[in-house]
Scaffold this motif. Structure first.
Motif, PDB file in Angstrom:
ATOM      1  N   UNK A  14     -14.598  -1.143  -1.764  1.00  0.00           N
ATOM      2  CA  UNK A  14     -13.536  -0.331  -2.351  1.00  0.00           C
ATOM      3  C   UNK A  14     -12.182  -0.828  -1.855  1.00  0.00           C
ATOM      4  N   UNK A  15     -11.116  -0.575  -2.619  1.00  0.00           N
ATOM      5  CA  UNK A  15      -9.791  -0.999  -2.173  1.00  0.00           C
ATOM      6  C   UNK A  15      -9.237  -0.073  -1.096  1.00  0.00           C
ATOM      7  N   UNK A  16      -8.637  -0.707  -0.066  1.00  0.00           N
ATOM      8  CA  UNK A  16      -7.962   0.102   0.952  1.00  0.00           C
ATOM      9  C   UNK A  16      -6.531   0.362   0.528  1.00  0.00           C
ATOM     10  N   UNK A  17      -5.769   1.049   1.377  1.00  0.00           N
ATOM     11  CA  UNK A  17      -4.447   1.527   0.984  1.00  0.00           C
ATOM     12  C   UNK A  17      -3.502   0.417   0.538  1.00  0.00           C
ATOM     13  N   UNK A  18      -3.693  -0.831   1.010  1.00  0.00           N
ATOM     14  CA  UNK A  18      -2.818  -1.923   0.546  1.00  0.00           C
ATOM     15  C   UNK A  18      -3.419  -2.673  -0.651  1.00  0.00           C
ATOM     16  N   UNK A  74      -5.659   7.508  -5.306  1.00  0.00           N
ATOM     17  CA  UNK A  74      -5.300   6.111  -5.551  1.00  0.00           C
ATOM     18  C   UNK A  74      -4.898   5.408  -4.257  1.00  0.00           C
ATOM     19  N   UNK A  75      -4.862   4.093  -4.316  1.00  0.00           N
ATOM     20  CA  UNK A  75      -4.399   3.326  -3.155  1.00  0.00           C
ATOM     21  C   UNK A  75      -2.946   3.671  -2.835  1.00  0.00           C
ATOM     22  N   UNK A  76      -2.127   3.919  -3.850  1.00  0.00           N
ATOM     23  CA  UNK A  76      -0.723   4.294  -3.619  1.00  0.00           C
ATOM     24  C   UNK A  76      -0.629   5.624  -2.870  1.00  0.00           C
ATOM     25  N   UNK A  78      -2.941   6.840  -0.868  1.00  0.00           N
ATOM     26  CA  UNK A  78      -3.409   6.548   0.497  1.00  0.00           C
ATOM     27  C   UNK A  78      -2.333   5.841   1.309  1.00  0.00           C
ATOM     28  N   UNK A  79      -1.633   4.905   0.688  1.00  0.00           N
ATOM     29  CA  UNK A  79      -0.570   4.168   1.386  1.00  0.00           C
ATOM     30  C   UNK A  79       0.512   5.131   1.864  1.00  0.00           C
ATOM     31  N   UNK A  80       0.921   6.037   1.002  1.00  0.00           N
ATOM     32  CA  UNK A  80       1.945   7.021   1.348  1.00  0.00           C
ATOM     33  C   UNK A  80       1.456   7.947   2.462  1.00  0.00           C
ATOM     34  N   UNK A  81       0.247   8.457   2.323  1.00  0.00           N
ATOM     35  CA  UNK A  81      -0.354   9.367   3.309  1.00  0.00           C
ATOM     36  C   UNK A  81      -0.482   8.666   4.659  1.00  0.00           C
ATOM     37  N   UNK A  82      -0.990   7.448   4.651  1.00  0.00           N
ATOM     38  CA  UNK A  82      -1.192   6.672   5.875  1.00  0.00           C
ATOM     39  C   UNK A  82       0.137   6.381   6.563  1.00  0.00           C
ATOM     40  N   UNK A  83       1.115   5.986   5.794  1.00  0.00           N
ATOM     41  CA  UNK A  83       2.435   5.659   6.340  1.00  0.00           C
ATOM     42  C   UNK A  83       3.110   6.899   6.922  1.00  0.00           C
ATOM     43  N   UNK A  84       3.072   7.997   6.187  1.00  0.00           N
ATOM     44  CA  UNK A  84       3.728   9.239   6.605  1.00  0.00           C
ATOM     45  C   UNK A  84       3.182   9.738   7.943  1.00  0.00           C
ATOM     46  N   UNK A  85       1.870   9.564   8.162  1.00  0.00           N
ATOM     47  CA  UNK A  85       1.239  10.110   9.372  1.00  0.00           C
ATOM     48  C   UNK A  85       0.858   9.028  10.376  1.00  0.00           C
TER      49      UNK A  85
END
Length: 155
Positions: A14-18, A74-76, A78-85
């Motif tokens: 599966x695709x990760x956040x990037x 979506x990966x986008x 996840x990217x936002x969630x991961x970055x924010x926290x």
């Protein structure tokens, strides 16, 4: 299909956040994996759970495990969630919930995607399953305890 302790964990890519692909079997060649299914990015329970995994991430790494979060966003997202926290671990996007179905993760009240954590050893065997929609932080303590036990020398 419902998985049990002792079953082989279904492989997935599966695709990760990037956006780069992550394959479970590739991770297992290096380390045990704590795979946690969660309902949705940026909800109170999911944020608490992710931040709890973040705060214990070094302990997981020291005990020989990688943490991977999985949900249908979506990966986008996840990217936002991961970055924010400031999450140091991988989030993978299971759009369409195919992997969630393969693992047999139940829904809560038939509506809300379930919250289930699997501890998978390096041979790909499920060693622990913890299912609790409302006790998000306990997923971390349960998983860390099992990972630390797996590292104990066997007599």
């Amino acid at each position: 299909m419902t998985l049990k302790i002792g079953d082989k964990a279904p492989d997935f890519t599966l695709p990760k956040q990037d956006g780069t692909p992550v394959r479970l079997q590739d991770l297992l060649q290096k380390t045990a994996v704590v795979l946690y299914f969660y309902p949705k990015d940026d909800t109170p329970g999911c944020t608490a759970q992710a931040c709890s995994f973040r705060d214990s991430y070094e302990a997981f790494k020291e005990a020989g495990a990688e943490v991977v979060g999985i949900s249908s966003q979506s990966t986008a997202s996840h990217e936002s969630f991961s970055s924010r926290h400031r999450l140091p671990f991988t989030l993978v996007s299971d759009e369409g919930a195919k992997v969630r179905k393969e693992y047999g993760v139940p829904s809560t009240l038939g509506l809300l995607p379930g919250r289930v954590t699997y501890v998978i050893d390096r041979e790909g065997t499920i060693r622990h399953i913890f299912n609790s929609q409302f006790n998000a932080k306990r997923h971390v303590t349960e998983a860390l305890g099992v990972i630390q036990q797996l590292q104990q020398p066997r007599s």
